[in-house]
Motif scaffolding. Sequence first.
Motif, PDB file in Angstrom:
ATOM      1  N   ARG A 197      -8.398  -6.465 -19.439  1.00 30.19           N
ATOM      2  CA  ARG A 197      -9.593  -6.217 -18.648  1.00 30.19           C
ATOM      3  C   ARG A 197     -10.770  -6.827 -19.412  1.00 30.19           C
ATOM      4  NH1 ARG A 197      -5.724  -5.203 -16.100  1.00 30.19           N
ATOM      5  NH2 ARG A 197      -5.174  -3.245 -15.045  1.00 30.19           N
ATOM      6  N   LYS A 198     -11.556  -7.649 -18.741  1.00 31.24           N
ATOM      7  CA  LYS A 198     -12.611  -8.391 -19.416  1.00 31.24           C
ATOM      8  C   LYS A 198     -13.963  -7.710 -19.245  1.00 31.24           C
ATOM      9  CE  LYS A 198     -10.190 -12.760 -18.682  1.00 31.24           C
ATOM     10  NZ  LYS A 198     -10.248 -14.106 -18.055  1.00 31.24           N
ATOM     11  N   PRO A 199     -14.829  -7.789 -20.252  1.00 30.08           N
ATOM     12  CA  PRO A 199     -16.173  -7.209 -20.113  1.00 30.08           C
ATOM     13  C   PRO A 199     -17.024  -8.022 -19.140  1.00 30.08           C
ATOM     14  CG  PRO A 199     -15.952  -8.355 -22.207  1.00 30.08           C
ATOM     15  CD  PRO A 199     -14.587  -8.351 -21.594  1.00 30.08           C
ATOM     16  N   GLY A 200     -17.990  -7.365 -18.535  1.00 33.01           N
ATOM     17  CA  GLY A 200     -18.865  -8.029 -17.577  1.00 33.01           C
ATOM     18  C   GLY A 200     -19.255  -7.058 -16.480  1.00 33.01           C
ATOM     19  N   THR A 201     -19.698  -7.604 -15.355  1.00 27.96           N
ATOM     20  CA  THR A 201     -20.074  -6.775 -14.209  1.00 27.96           C
ATOM     21  C   THR A 201     -19.283  -7.215 -12.986  1.00 27.96           C
ATOM     22  OG1 THR A 201     -22.318  -6.460 -15.063  1.00 27.96           O
ATOM     23  CG2 THR A 201     -21.957  -5.988 -12.741  1.00 27.96           C
ATOM     24  N   ALA A 202     -18.394  -6.364 -12.550  1.00 31.70           N
ATOM     25  CA  ALA A 202     -17.576  -6.625 -11.363  1.00 31.70           C
ATOM     26  C   ALA A 202     -18.318  -6.103 -10.138  1.00 31.70           C
ATOM     27  CB  ALA A 202     -16.219  -5.953 -11.490  1.00 31.70           C
ATOM     28  N   VAL A 203     -18.343  -6.903  -9.082  1.00 33.03           N
ATOM     29  CA  VAL A 203     -19.161  -6.577  -7.914  1.00 33.03           C
ATOM     30  C   VAL A 203     -18.329  -6.630  -6.638  1.00 33.03           C
ATOM     31  CG1 VAL A 203     -21.198  -7.210  -6.553  1.00 33.03           C
ATOM     32  CG2 VAL A 203     -21.188  -7.584  -9.041  1.00 33.03           C
ATOM     33  N   VAL A 204     -18.538  -5.638  -5.778  1.00 27.26           N
ATOM     34  CA  VAL A 204     -18.149  -5.762  -4.370  1.00 27.26           C
ATOM     35  C   VAL A 204     -19.433  -5.669  -3.553  1.00 27.26           C
ATOM     36  CG1 VAL A 204     -15.831  -4.812  -4.679  1.00 27.26           C
ATOM     37  CG2 VAL A 204     -17.694  -3.307  -3.992  1.00 27.26           C
ATOM     38  N   GLU A 205     -19.469  -6.417  -2.461  1.00 27.19           N
ATOM     39  CA  GLU A 205     -20.686  -6.456  -1.640  1.00 27.19           C
ATOM     40  C   GLU A 205     -20.358  -6.233  -0.172  1.00 27.19           C
ATOM     41  OE1 GLU A 205     -24.544  -9.340  -0.693  1.00 27.19           O
ATOM     42  OE2 GLU A 205     -22.926 -10.064  -1.987  1.00 27.19           O
ATOM     43  N   PHE A 206     -20.942  -5.184   0.402  1.00 30.83           N
ATOM     44  CA  PHE A 206     -20.815  -4.943   1.835  1.00 30.83           C
ATOM     45  C   PHE A 206     -21.787  -5.867   2.561  1.00 30.83           C
ATOM     46  CE2 PHE A 206     -19.036  -1.159  -0.002  1.00 30.83           C
ATOM     47  CZ  PHE A 206     -18.042  -0.764   0.877  1.00 30.83           C
ATOM     48  N   LEU A 207     -21.253  -6.707   3.434  1.00 35.60           N
ATOM     49  CA  LEU A 207     -22.051  -7.707   4.144  1.00 35.60           C
ATOM     50  C   LEU A 207     -22.515  -7.142   5.499  1.00 35.60           C
ATOM     51  CD1 LEU A 207     -19.687 -10.739   3.420  1.00 35.60           C
ATOM     52  CD2 LEU A 207     -21.692 -10.009   2.096  1.00 35.60           C
ATOM     53  N   PRO A 208     -23.473  -7.815   6.142  1.00 36.12           N
ATOM     54  CA  PRO A 208     -23.916  -7.364   7.463  1.00 36.12           C
ATOM     55  C   PRO A 208     -22.744  -7.274   8.442  1.00 36.12           C
ATOM     56  CG  PRO A 208     -25.430  -8.997   6.589  1.00 36.12           C
ATOM     57  CD  PRO A 208     -24.261  -8.969   5.647  1.00 36.12           C
ATOM     58  N   ARG A 209     -22.761  -6.253   9.266  1.00 36.36           N
ATOM     59  CA  ARG A 209     -21.632  -6.017  10.168  1.00 36.36           C
ATOM     60  C   ARG A 209     -21.525  -7.079  11.248  1.00 36.36           C
ATOM     61  NH1 ARG A 209     -21.610  -0.350  12.597  1.00 36.36           N
ATOM     62  NH2 ARG A 209     -22.212   0.219  10.484  1.00 36.36           N
ATOM     63  N   ILE A 210     -20.313  -7.303  11.665  1.00 34.72           N
ATOM     64  CA  ILE A 210     -20.025  -8.171  12.803  1.00 34.72           C
ATOM     65  C   ILE A 210     -19.836  -7.258  14.010  1.00 34.72           C
ATOM     66  CG2 ILE A 210     -18.430  -9.860  13.788  1.00 34.72           C
ATOM     67  CD1 ILE A 210     -17.664 -10.650  10.918  1.00 34.72           C
ATOM     68  N   GLU A 211     -20.685  -7.409  14.992  1.00 35.15           N
ATOM     69  CA  GLU A 211     -20.628  -6.522  16.158  1.00 35.15           C
ATOM     70  C   GLU A 211     -19.338  -6.732  16.946  1.00 35.15           C
ATOM     71  OE1 GLU A 211     -22.882  -4.256  16.712  1.00 35.15           O
ATOM     72  OE2 GLU A 211     -24.310  -4.880  15.161  1.00 35.15           O
ATOM     73  N   SER A 212     -18.903  -5.678  17.594  1.00 37.06           N
ATOM     74  CA  SER A 212     -17.707  -5.770  18.429  1.00 37.06           C
ATOM     75  C   SER A 212     -17.979  -6.664  19.633  1.00 37.06           C
ATOM     76  CB  SER A 212     -17.292  -4.374  18.899  1.00 37.06           C
ATOM     77  OG  SER A 212     -18.332  -3.778  19.670  1.00 37.06           O
ATOM     78  N   GLY A 213     -16.909  -7.160  20.243  1.00 40.18           N
ATOM     79  CA  GLY A 213     -17.054  -7.918  21.481  1.00 40.18           C
ATOM     80  C   GLY A 213     -16.823  -9.407  21.376  1.00 40.18           C
ATOM     81  N   LEU A 214     -16.691  -9.945  20.161  1.00 40.78           N
ATOM     82  CA  LEU A 214     -16.402 -11.370  20.022  1.00 40.78           C
ATOM     83  C   LEU A 214     -14.944 -11.642  20.400  1.00 40.78           C
ATOM     84  CD1 LEU A 214     -18.074 -12.243  16.592  1.00 40.78           C
ATOM     85  CD2 LEU A 214     -19.027 -12.565  18.880  1.00 40.78           C
ATOM     86  N   SER A 215     -14.650 -12.880  20.750  1.00 41.70           N
ATOM     87  CA  SER A 215     -13.255 -13.250  20.949  1.00 41.70           C
ATOM     88  C   SER A 215     -12.538 -13.206  19.602  1.00 41.70           C
ATOM     89  CB  SER A 215     -13.156 -14.658  21.540  1.00 41.70           C
ATOM     90  OG  SER A 215     -13.553 -15.628  20.579  1.00 41.70           O
ATOM     91  N   ARG A 216     -11.224 -13.088  19.649  1.00 44.62           N
ATOM     92  CA  ARG A 216     -10.468 -13.003  18.408  1.00 44.62           C
ATOM     93  C   ARG A 216     -10.691 -14.237  17.534  1.00 44.62           C
ATOM     94  NH1 ARG A 216      -4.109 -12.080  18.900  1.00 44.62           N
ATOM     95  NH2 ARG A 216      -4.927 -10.469  20.312  1.00 44.62           N
ATOM     96  N   ALA A 217     -10.666 -15.404  18.140  1.00 40.54           N
ATOM     97  CA  ALA A 217     -10.830 -16.639  17.374  1.00 40.54           C
ATOM     98  C   ALA A 217     -12.219 -16.719  16.752  1.00 40.54           C
ATOM     99  CB  ALA A 217     -10.584 -17.846  18.275  1.00 40.54           C
TER     100      ALA A 217
END
Length: 244
Positions: A197-217
């Motif tokens: 395990r390496k020293p440093g700062t590990a990050v996860v980032e929650f991004l802006p939501r994708i609204e429902s209703g788009l086509s699958r593709a």
Amino acid sequence: MTNAIQWVRSLIFVVFIYAMMPVIGLLFLPWALFSRRGALEACKTWCRVVRWSAIWMVGLRTEVRGTPPKDEVLIAAKHQSFLDIILIFASLPAGKFIMKRELMYAPVIGQYALKIGCVPVDRGKRSQAIKKMVDDVSKGRQQPGQLIIYPQGTRIKPGVKAPYKVGTGVLYEELGQDCVPVAANVGLFWPRKGIMRKPGTAVVEFLPRIESGLSRAAFMARLEGEVESASNALMQEAGFDPEG
């Protein structure tokens, strides 16, 4: 010499966090047996222990950016190591994962995962499992909360490209929920395999939501573009060139 010392510290850290898993599991067991909330609190307590001990045992700090959702949404995340599981789950009020069925039989992990509402999936039978899960959700049998899926299906080493699988698009389309993408750079510090395990700062980032209703593709194209772009930016911030 420095690497050898860090490896020893990492080994002690790994042994410690896995030793704490049954300890915390047993402490919370009376509450968890009768309440999903008890199971969630047990898992979150273990996550806090991991994050706290990582700082002073291996010099690894963790950071969660963005706004974790509190409503019922689909979470589609970059998966680089066990650490992104810990950080994402710890940030949500009632997270639940789509997980490999084999984990059901793992001591402590399996029992608590089922209690908090995780959905076991058979390897090679993902399409049937997703259909059953969609049916269960529509019939109200699944626990409410934030459903977490890894669109690439497995842990991906930083800098390695892997396709996004259609299962996430099926869930998005069938459930009719917004999707919150999550980017990560955690694999730079906590690899998918090995002890170091390496020293440093590990990050996860929650991004802006994708609204429902788009086509699958359209949804899959947008999801992949946003997660990969943001994850690459986080890795570059940490000094790693994902294109190199």
